[in-house]
Scaffold this motif. Structure first.
Motif: not given
Length: 839
Positions: A488, A549-550, A553
């Motif tokens: 990220e 959430n990221r 995922n």
């Protein structure tokens, strides 16, 4: 006189005509129901399921009937002659039915009133064994005769004899002569002497009555009778005969010739074969070749046992199974009654539970630093002080007594104990470990399982912890969270505050005050250090920054299922429910450069005639990228790719519309593979690999430095209250996970961690797995830079900073600001990373 002769003639003709009429009638009545003899040419003998390692060592045999078919040309001539002497000495001269034998059987029937022998030839026995029941009635005998005649017309003598020798039941679940040789003598049929061959030839008449194990005296009489018949028929000479009849009965029961203990692996294979083929898996003669390496499996078996014994000895001795003298108050230790005690002890040993690891023993006497013991089979031995002095008194999982000063502090006469034999041949005081363990080793490039152990002893508990135990991963899961953070946009130099924090999180049911395991806080800390020191508070802040959430995922893209992961900040601490095999499969993605592979155990399935299945594993294959990127240009050109575990050739062939790697050579030893999907940016993967190497050189896995290798990386893991201890580590060739815990989810003890419970087991295994293999590293991907940074800020180091260290970055994520506003010199920026700068 003439009239009398005419009467005899006409009576004979009438009788013969009657016999012919009856025979013809029987034939017309029975022949429509007879099966086709042609089916014998395609007969499938019921042969058990056998499981082998990749180097062809037998792991297990499943099936009611033990059978190993042999070809007639591979059968010893003496064996064939022994069966002919015992069953049918005119086999090569009769047409399938021996009239003399039938007449002898008829005379026995008339004289005794019951059927004594059937007068059956070998051909008639083939007919009976393959097509008919064993019911002793006349109709079956007529069918047997008719079928024998048909068989002789359609098969030659060698084919008939081969069917007979492979089909005949010879007692103790042995069908066929090769199985009998293994059952009774533990050898191949070609390794037996004449006396042993004759013993086997004596079994068809009555496999239980003439069984050399059940009744050796009767079996010996039968054997010698057969040898005498062989001599009379000229099959052997007098020297052969005299030598053979002088041989003692050497038969004893030999179970399946298991060459390597891997019962958890064998059971996994059995279940998969039943799913694929149903009950026929037990009878169709499948030979399963697994991916397991026999030497690594032997090592895995040993290190798991050693690790569990090391754990149980750390926590003290729980005491003997019982004391036999105290159990019977009428017995006292004195000279006049010593024999009475010995009898009681021997009986107790006979009934005591044992396994392949632990043996029961009775303490017969105790000296200052030595205990004398009695084992089964009247064996006597001693336990020396260095195999006894570990036995502090167990109080509870967190406490134990003082070190013993003498053997009498631990044992006393009459104690029924458990011992194990050490590599030097001496006995050591032992006890059943209360903890359990799992070890899984695989090739991270394609998921091939190299070894697997699912617990201390399969025969005490068939529960496979490697595949069935759903446990929390703890800190061993942190590398995946850190990989998500780097994916990220964070870097290994990103500064994160290692400081106390309090959360009021509804998902966590109230206020949550997480802490580090040592209750200390280091303030601002680089992400790299946060992982290799396994700092909980850094992991939590990291997860909060990138978002749950990221993160999930990203983890799902690696193959983890959403249902296994908590959707709250405890995910950062490894609040994930996984089996050891699932966690190991996840680590394969880190170890192989970012490719998603699936664990597999069955390499190929064979029968005598063909290969029914050959694995096509998804394989980390950077060499395949060009083909996958340009499928429209694919032709039938072949490209070599690296060899698989088995050493078989692998051919990369263009032209498959699904981008599969397929074999175009037609060679049976060519393995098919499928290019694995790359699910992690290779640069992110490289950085995580590099940080996990620091776990060993600077962090919680320091013990692994004993391997003296710079190509290994890994992560420790310990869950709350020390309920689970993990270490998962790897190099590009071998990935191994070790888990230790209690089946009932209770604590291992206050001072049990991944670093001292699981890591030593991993080290002992990898010492063997990596022995003699050159060091290997994943190649550094393009688009990365190595920069000198200030370790206190994570920014570029100013010129001349002696405390500066190298760090690696994705090029677009490299820092641009400099500590204290200085401008870096060109020497401070390196475009190629030097691994030696890390150590």
């Amino acid at each position: 006189m003439v009239k009398f002769l005419k009467f005899l003639l006409w009576s004979g003709l009438a009788g013969g005509g009657g016999v012919l009429l009856i025979a013809a009638s029987a034939y017309l009545y029975l022949s429509p129901s007879l099966p086709s003899v042609e089916t014998l040419r395609d007969v499938h003998l019921q042969t058990p399921l056998r499981v082998y390692t990749r180097d062809e060592k037998l792991l297990a045999e499943f099936g009611e009937k033990r059978r190993t078919p042999v070809r007639i040309e591979e059968t010893p001539e003496f064996l064939v002659r022994a069966f002919m002497a015992a069953e049918d000495d005119r086999f090569y001269s009769h047409p399938g039915v021996d009239i003399v034998g039938l007449m002898r059987a008829a005379v026995q029937l008339v004289s005794t009133g019951s059927i004594q022998s059937g007068g059956s030839t070998i051909t008639m026995q083939v007919a009976k064994n393959f097509f008919l029941s064993h019911e002793r009635v006349f109709s079956r005998k007529f069918n047997e005769i008719l079928l024998a005649l048909q068989i002789e017309r359609e098969l030659n003598k060698s084919e008939i004899l081969e069917l007979y020798l492979n089909k005949i039941y010879l007692g103790n679940r042995a069908y066929g002569v090769e199985a009998a040789a293994q059952v009774y003598y533990g050898q191949s049929i070609n390794e037996l002497n004449l006396a042993q061959l004759a013993m086997i030839a004596g079994l068809p008449k009555a496999p239980s009555r003439y069984n050399p194990i059940n009744d050796p005296d009767r079996a010996l009489i039968r054997r010698n009778w057969i040898l005498g018949r062989m001599l009379d028929l000229g099959y052997i000479d007098n020297n052969n005969y005299q030598t053979a009849v002088s041989q003692p009965v050497t038969a004893r029961y030999h179970g399946s010739r298991i060459e390597l203990q891997a019962p958890y692996v064998a059971e996994m294979v059995r279940q998969e074969m039943i799913e694929r083929y149903g009950p026929e898996a037990y009878t169709e003669g499948f030979q399963i070749y697994t991916t397991v390496d026999s030497s690594l499996q032997e090592t895995a078996n040993q290190v798991v046992v050693d690790g569990l014994f090391a754990y149980t000895e750390r926590h003290g001795y729980r005491g003997p199974v019982t004391n036999l003298n105290e159990a019977d108050q009428n017995l006292e230790i004195n000279n006049s009654e010593i024999q009475s005690n010995v009898d009681v002890w021997k009986e107790a040993l006979k009934n005591a539970r044992s396994n392949r690891i632990l043996m029961p023993a009775v303490v017969t006497a105790v000296e200052d630093k030595t205990a004398h013991i009695l084992l089964r089979n009247d064996e006597v031995d001693v336990i020396d002080w260095d195999n006894l002095n570990w036995a502090k008194r167990f109080i509870n999982v967190n406490a134990f007594g003082y070190d013993p000063k003498s053997a009498g502090d631990v044992l006393k006469a009459g104690d029924l104990i458990l011992v194990r034999k050490m590599p030097d041949g001496r006995y050591r005081l032992s006890q059943d470990p209360e903890a359990q363990s799992s070890l899984i080793s695989m090739n991270p490039k394609n998921g091939a399982i190299l070894s697997l152990v699912g617990g201390f002893n399969f025969f005490d508990s068939m529960y496979n912890r490697s595949t069935q135990a759903v446990r929390q991963a703890g800190s061993s899961f942190k590398p995946f969270v850190y990989a998500a953070a780097i994916h990220e946009g964070l870097t290994a130099a990103t500064m994160i505050n290692d400081a106390p924090i309090v959360f009021a999180d509804k998902g966590l049911e109230g206020t949550w005050r997480p802490n580090n395991d040592n209750m200390k806080f280091n303030g601002p800390t680089r992400l790299r250090e946060g992982l290799y020191r396994s700092r909980n508070l850094i992991s939590i802040r990291l997860l909060r920054e990138i978002g749950i959430n990221r993160t999930i995922n990203f983890l799902e893209s690696l193959g983890f299922e959403d249902g296994t992961m908590e959707r709250n900040l405890s995910l950062a601490l490894g609040n994930v429910s996984l089996t050891p095999l699932q966690l190991t499969a996840g680590y394969a993605t880190i170890a192989n450069g970012g490719y998603k592979v699936s664990p597999y155990l069955i390499d190929r399935v064979e029968t005598v005639d063909e290969v029914l299945f050959r694995a096509s594993p998804e394989t980390a294959c950077p060499e395949c990228e060009d083909l996958l990127d340009n499928p429209q240009e694919q032709t039938t050109e072949q490209t070599e790719v690296p060899e698989a575990d088995s050493g078989s050739a692998i051919i990369l062939a263009r032209g498959d519309q699904d981008n599969h790697i397929v074999d175009l050579t037609g060679e049976p030893d060519t393995q098919r593979i499928t290019p694995a999907e790359q699910v992690m940016d290779p640069r992110v993967n490289y950085i995580i690999n590099d940080i996990m190497s620091d776990v060993i050189w600077k962090g919680t896995g320091r013990r692994a430095q004993a391997l003296k290798r710079h190509d290994i990386a890994g992560k420790t893991g310990t869950t709350n209250d020390s309920k689970d201890a993990w270490f998962v580590g790897f190099n590009p060739e071998v990935l191994t996970s070790v888990w230790i815990g209690m089946d009932d989810y209770t604590t291992l003890g206050r001072w049990e961690y991944g670093g001292n419970a699981a890591l030593p087991v991993w080290i002992d295994f990898m010492k063997v797995a990596l022995d003699g293999k050159p060091e290997q590293r994943l190649p550094q991907p393009d688009g990365m830079v190595s920069l000198r940074i200030d370790p206190k800020t994570g920014r570029l180091a100013r010129q001349g900073d002696k405390n500066a260290i190298f760090e690696i970055f994705r090029q677009e994520k490299a820092p641009t600001s400099v500590s204290e506003g200085s401008i870096p010199s060109l020497n401070d920026i390196e475009q190629s990373f030097k691994p030696e700068d890390l150590f």
